[in-house]
Scaffold this motif. Structure first.
Motif, PDB file in Angstrom:
ATOM      1  N   ARG A 380      45.616  62.129   8.219  1.00  0.00           N
ATOM      2  CA  ARG A 380      46.589  61.840   9.346  1.00  0.00           C
ATOM      3  C   ARG A 380      47.451  63.440   9.232  1.00  0.00           C
ATOM      4  O   ARG A 380      47.523  64.053  10.407  1.00  0.00           O
ATOM      5  N   GLU A 381      47.746  63.905   8.230  1.00  0.00           N
ATOM      6  CA  GLU A 381      48.677  65.192   8.165  1.00  0.00           C
ATOM      7  C   GLU A 381      47.627  66.278   8.555  1.00  0.00           C
ATOM      8  O   GLU A 381      48.404  67.061   9.095  1.00  0.00           O
ATOM      9  N   LEU A 382      46.631  66.213   8.092  1.00  0.00           N
ATOM     10  CA  LEU A 382      45.593  67.128   8.711  1.00  0.00           C
ATOM     11  C   LEU A 382      45.316  67.233  10.046  1.00  0.00           C
ATOM     12  O   LEU A 382      45.491  68.339  10.747  1.00  0.00           O
ATOM     13  N   ARG A 383      45.313  66.073  10.871  1.00  0.00           N
ATOM     14  CA  ARG A 383      45.179  65.966  12.171  1.00  0.00           C
ATOM     15  C   ARG A 383      46.448  66.666  12.953  1.00  0.00           C
ATOM     16  O   ARG A 383      46.267  67.194  14.037  1.00  0.00           O
ATOM     17  N   LEU A 384      47.655  66.365  12.452  1.00  0.00           N
ATOM     18  CA  LEU A 384      48.870  66.661  12.968  1.00  0.00           C
ATOM     19  C   LEU A 384      48.946  68.191  12.590  1.00  0.00           C
ATOM     20  O   LEU A 384      50.083  68.685  13.389  1.00  0.00           O
ATOM     21  N   ASP A 385      48.298  68.979  12.092  1.00  0.00           N
ATOM     22  CA  ASP A 385      48.658  70.214  11.610  1.00  0.00           C
ATOM     23  C   ASP A 385      48.168  71.041  12.706  1.00  0.00           C
ATOM     24  O   ASP A 385      46.981  71.604  12.632  1.00  0.00           O
ATOM     25  N   ALA A 386      49.014  71.534  13.528  1.00  0.00           N
ATOM     26  CA  ALA A 386      48.444  72.416  14.681  1.00  0.00           C
ATOM     27  C   ALA A 386      47.877  73.775  13.997  1.00  0.00           C
ATOM     28  O   ALA A 386      47.077  74.282  14.878  1.00  0.00           O
ATOM     29  N   SER A 387      48.433  74.190  12.991  1.00  0.00           N
ATOM     30  CA  SER A 387      47.992  75.509  12.530  1.00  0.00           C
ATOM     31  C   SER A 387      46.502  75.598  12.120  1.00  0.00           C
ATOM     32  O   SER A 387      45.959  76.592  12.009  1.00  0.00           O
ATOM     33  N   LEU A 388      45.890  74.305  11.847  1.00  0.00           N
ATOM     34  CA  LEU A 388      44.493  74.141  11.477  1.00  0.00           C
ATOM     35  C   LEU A 388      43.888  74.393  12.624  1.00  0.00           C
ATOM     36  O   LEU A 388      42.272  74.656  12.507  1.00  0.00           O
ATOM     37  N   ARG A 389      44.248  74.200  13.838  1.00  0.00           N
ATOM     38  CA  ARG A 389      43.454  74.427  15.075  1.00  0.00           C
ATOM     39  C   ARG A 389      42.229  73.500  14.989  1.00  0.00           C
ATOM     40  O   ARG A 389      41.065  73.665  15.429  1.00  0.00           O
ATOM     41  N   LEU A 390      42.445  72.133  14.608  1.00  0.00           N
ATOM     42  CA  LEU A 390      41.205  71.014  14.439  1.00  0.00           C
ATOM     43  C   LEU A 390      40.610  70.638  15.856  1.00  0.00           C
ATOM     44  O   LEU A 390      41.624  70.588  16.634  1.00  0.00           O
ATOM     45  N   PRO A 391      39.307  70.328  16.172  1.00  0.00           N
ATOM     46  CA  PRO A 391      38.761  69.712  17.347  1.00  0.00           C
ATOM     47  C   PRO A 391      39.663  68.472  17.202  1.00  0.00           C
ATOM     48  O   PRO A 391      40.220  67.941  16.389  1.00  0.00           O
ATOM     49  N   ASP A 392      39.423  67.606  18.428  1.00  0.00           N
ATOM     50  CA  ASP A 392      39.908  66.541  18.699  1.00  0.00           C
ATOM     51  C   ASP A 392      39.096  65.386  17.703  1.00  0.00           C
ATOM     52  O   ASP A 392      38.376  65.772  17.048  1.00  0.00           O
ATOM     53  N   ILE A 393      39.731  64.224  17.711  1.00  0.00           N
ATOM     54  CA  ILE A 393      39.337  63.086  16.516  1.00  0.00           C
ATOM     55  C   ILE A 393      37.862  62.788  16.744  1.00  0.00           C
ATOM     56  O   ILE A 393      37.182  62.374  15.753  1.00  0.00           O
TER      57      ILE A 393
END
Length: 437
Positions: A380-393
């Motif tokens: 969850r914290e990875l998903r919420l970390d905007a600095s990672l610029r992760l794609p959507d779920i």
């Protein structure tokens, strides 16, 4: 129709050339060889259209034809009464036949001559056997139901994606006799697939990439249709030996683990809720290794795999959002230098390339947190970390973590990702790490 098309699918493998008879508008007959007859469904077949020929001219003027196919095991001939319906020049059917034709063309030394212009779809009006004493059906197909059931039962017992992938590949080897196989997951943001699990190769190739549309794997993903090739494709674009499209292992490339000369290949899209998740790929050095029955069974398995991948992704987060307190972290041994290049998040460990992209960004975050006294993290914290610029779920974070875990185990065993609960994991570091960005 007493003889079903399903019972004749083994006659369409290309081992024995088929023939087509057509008639001009003035009644003049014409007979020609066919490169490929493809089973579409219980009422239709598709024939390869390659040349501007008399056959083509005839069917456009008079849409009725006769095709003759041969059982490669018995030599028994079957005649199909056909009615021309349409020609497809793009899409899944066309790409499937284009890939299959590559194998037939290479086998006959005609790779530079055979070029598919279209897939001519015909309605089958009747099927007849030319041997009056032959049974009214083709050879009995191989029964893949026991193997399918055994694989499905073991997969259903898996509680996480990592064990599911391992069980799938082990089941293919145990029950289907498929020794070389891999699973690739879609990176939708970059139009590529990356290898997350493999079996039967000297190196796992975890993290190796294939572009959408490149080779049999890329085409199966792009068109979202299974692709099965029965013969070595030589220098044709579908060959996995073309390392210029798949990567030989340059500075930022992980070598693809495929066989150098696969004589049989099958690539099957992994789908869930109408969305592409990845590709299941298998190959063999044996010609005609994968049959229609194999393709049917493996497509059923990819359906189960896609549903499970989607389910695991939806349930991969812990309800506990509280960060862990800093821990006293002790490591020993020679210091490890880890460097990241922010442009593409390429990570190098002691000067050797390890990983890039989303997985690289995740590793850097974990190491950065570890340097400040943390070892426990959550999805969850990875998903919420905007600095990672992760794609959507939908881009399968769980698969990226598995990729990173396996890549570390292969190249940096002193850095380990260990699951500690649902949606939670630990970064174990056994040597001092110095970060350089």
């Amino acid at each position: 129709m007493n003889i079903t098309l399903e019972s004749l699918r083994h006659c369409f493998e290309g081992a024995q050339p088929a023939q087509i008879a057509t008639c001009a508008s003035d009644g003049t007959p014409n007979v020609a060889y066919l490169s490929q007859v493809h089973y579409v469904d219980s009422d239709h077949v598709a024939l390869s259209f390659q040349f501007f020929s008399k056959t083509r001219e005839n069917v456009l003027a008079n849409p009725f034809a006769q095709a003759q196919v041969i059982d490669p095991a018995t030599g028994i001939q079957y005649q199909l009464a056909l009615q021309y319906m349409r020609t497809e020049t793009e899409g899944p059917l066309f790409e499937y036949m284009k890939a299959r034709l590559a194998g037939v063309a290479s086998l006959t030394g005609m790779s530079k001559v055979f070029r598919l212009r279209g897939s001519d779809v015909y309605r089958v009006l009747d099927v007849a056997c030319t041997d009056p004493v032959a049974p009214e059906c083709g050879s009995m197909p191989t029964n893949r139901m026991p193997a399918l059931r055994a694989c499905s039962e073991r997969m259903a017992q898996c509680a996480d994606l990592s064990s599911l992938l391992d069980e799938l590949l082990a089941g293919l080897a145990r029950h289907f006799g498929i020794e070389h196989a891999m699973v690739l997951v879609l990176d939708a943001a970059n139009d590529r697939l990356y290898t997350v699990a493999s079996r039967g190769y000297a190196k796992s190739g975890a993290g190796s990439e294939v572009a959408l549309g490149a080779g049999v794997i890329g085409v199966a993903a792009q068109q979202q249709t299974p692709i099965r090739i029965a013969f070595l494709t030589g220098d044709y674009a579908y060959s996995l030996a073309l390392r210029d499209s798949l990567g030989e292992g340059g500075e930022k490339e992980i070598p693809f683990p495929g066989l150098a000369e696969p004589h049989s290949q099958v690539a099957l899209p992994i789908m869930a809720s109408g969305r592409l998740l990845g590709v299941l790929y298998a190959e063999s050095e044996q010609k005609l290794r994968f049959t229609y029955e194999d393709e049917d069974a493996l497509m059923a398995i990819t359906g189960q795999l896609g549903f499970a991948m989607q389910l695991f992704e939806q349930n991969s987060e812990s309800g506990d959002d509280q960060p862990d307190a800093p821990e006293a972290i002790v490591s020993s041994g020679a210091e490890v230098m880890v460097k990241i290049y922010p442009a593409d998040n390429s990570v190098f460990v002691d000067g050797e390339y390890l990983i890039k992209g989303v997985a690289g960004a995740i590793l850097w975050k974990l190491l950065f947190g570890h340097a400040r006294g943390r070892s426990e993290f959550s999805n969850r914290e990875l998903r919420l970390d905007a600095s990672l610029r992760l794609p959507d779920i939908s881009d399968n974070l769980e698969a990226r973590l598995i990729l990173l875990q396996r890549r570390l185990a292969e190249r940096c065993p002193y850095l380990r990702i260990e699951k500690t609960g649902r949606g939670r994991f630990r970064l174990a570091v056994d040597r001092p790490v110095k970060l350089d960005c």
